[in-house]
Design a protein around this motif. Structure first.
Motif, mmCIF file in Angstrom:
data_model
loop_
_atom_site.group_PDB
_atom_site.id
_atom_site.type_symbol
_atom_site.label_atom_id
_atom_site.label_comp_id
_atom_site.label_asym_id
_atom_site.label_seq_id
_atom_site.Cartn_x
_atom_site.Cartn_y
_atom_site.Cartn_z
ATOM 1 N N CYS A 156 51.836 29.052 35.913
ATOM 2 C CA CYS A 156 51.631 30.416 35.433
ATOM 3 C C CYS A 156 52.746 31.327 35.928
ATOM 4 O O CYS A 156 53.082 31.306 37.119
ATOM 5 C CB CYS A 156 50.273 30.927 35.929
ATOM 6 N N SER A 160 51.436 37.353 35.268
ATOM 7 C CA SER A 160 50.187 37.147 34.546
ATOM 8 C C SER A 160 49.050 37.986 35.120
ATOM 9 O O SER A 160 48.809 37.990 36.325
ATOM 10 C CB SER A 160 49.793 35.668 34.593
ATOM 11 N N LEU A 194 47.406 30.254 30.292
ATOM 12 C CA LEU A 194 47.954 31.294 31.147
ATOM 13 C C LEU A 194 49.334 31.686 30.626
ATOM 14 O O LEU A 194 49.912 31.009 29.770
ATOM 15 C CB LEU A 194 48.044 30.797 32.586
ATOM 16 N N TYR A 195 49.870 32.783 31.171
ATOM 17 C CA TYR A 195 51.161 33.287 30.725
ATOM 18 C C TYR A 195 52.263 32.255 30.985
ATOM 19 O O TYR A 195 52.470 31.829 32.132
ATOM 20 C CB TYR A 195 51.458 34.602 31.452
#
Length: 249
Positions: A156, A160, A194-195
Motif C-alpha cells: 500500500c 492511502s 488499497l492505493y
C-alpha cells in the motif's frame, strides 16, 4: 430508474476516473457526454476511482435518471457525444438503490508487461516494458502466496486513507501470471484494493521473475506490514480494470 453502464477507456490523458481539481477526469468527460444526450447531469457512482493513467476494459458506473431510451440504444447515443478514448459498451437497468461500488462482489485487474528490450510502436502506452527475461514460473509461485485474506499494508502506498485508518485487510481470490510470447500478464481478483496495491504486487512479482527476490519471500513481506520490503510501484500505464463481478442482479 437506475442504470448500470459498462465503459472502456484509455486513461492516458486523464487524471483518473474521479473528478479532480487538477485535471480532466473520465467522470467529467462522461458526464459531459451524458448531459448532451439526456439534457441534465445526474450524480454518477463509479466502481473505482482508478489512478491517473490507468485504463479500463470493463469499468462499471451507475446513476439514476428517467431515460426513455432502450438499453441497447443507449450506448450508441452516448458514444456519439463522448471523446474517442471513452466508450460505453453496455447499458442495463438495475434495481433502485444499486451502487456500482458498494454492490461489487469482486473486481479484477490486469497488469500488462512487455518483456523485451524493444518497445512496440503501437502499444507502448498500454504496458510496462521489462527488458530482462522474466521467469513466469517463479512469478506464478509467488503469486499463489497472495491468494487469501491478508493484511496488505506492505503493498500500500503511504498516502492511502485506508492505511491511515488501519483498514488494510483484503481478500484476493485469484492471482495468475501468464506469458504469450513477449507479453506477460498478471491478473488479480479481490474484494477490494488499497492505493497502488496491484501496481506494487506486480512490481514484487517482477522482482521475483528477475531473480532478485525469492518466490517464498511473499508471506514474510506481508507479515512485515512494511512497504519497503515489497517491490517497486510499476507505472500506471500497464494497469487495466478488467471487469467487475456483481453476482446475480
Amino acid at each position: 430508474m437506475t442504470w448500470l453502464l459498462t465503459l472502456a477507456f484509455d486513461g492516458t490523458e486523464y487524471c483518473g476516473f474521479q473528478v479532480q481539481p487538477n485535471g480532466q477526469s473520465v467522470a467529467a468527460a462522461f458526464q459531459d457526454g451524458l448531459e448532451a444526450v439526456i439534457g441534465f447531469r445526474p450524480d454518477i457512482k463509479g466502481c473505482s476511482r482508478t489512478d491517473a493513467g490507468v485504463h479500463a476494459l470493463g469499468f462499471a458506473l451507475s446513476f439514476e435518471a428517467d431515460v426513455r431510451i432502450l438499453p441497447e440504444k443507449f450506448p450508441l447515443a452516448l458514444n456519439t457525444k463522448l471523446p474517442r478514448d471513452i466508450r460505453v459498451l453496455k447499458a442495463r437497468q438495475v434495481p433502485d438503490g444499486f451502487h456500482a461500488r458498494y454492490a461489487a462482489h469482486t473486481k479484477t485487474y490486469l497488469y500488462r508487461i512487455h518483456n523485451s528490450p524493444i518497445d512496440s510502436p503501437f502499444e507502448e502506452r498500454y504496458y510496462c516494458r521489462m527488458p530482462g527475461r522474466l521467469d513466469e514460473g517463479r512469478m506464478q509461485q509467488a503469486a499463489a502466496h497472495f491468494v487469501g485474506k491478508h493484511d496488505f499494508l506492505a503493498l500500500c502506498a503511504a498516502r492511502s486513507s485506508a492505511a491511515a485508518h488501519g483498514d488494510t485487510v483484503r481478500t484476493i481470490t485469484d492471482c495468475q501470471v501468464a506469458r504469450q510470447g513477449d507479453a506477460v500478464s498478471i491478473t488479480v481478483t479481490a474484494d477490494g484494493y488499497l492505493y497502488n496495491m496491484v501496481r506494487i504486487l506486480a512490481g514484487t512479482l517482477c522482482e521475483v521473475g528477475a531473480g532478485r527476490m525469492d518466490p517464498d519471500a511473499v508471506p514474510a513481506i506481508l507479515a512485515s506490514r512494511d512497504r519497503k520490503n515489497a517491490g517497486p510501484t510499476l507505472p500506471a500505464k500497464g494497469l487495466f480494470l478488467h471487469h467487475v463481478d456483481y453476482g446475480v442482479l
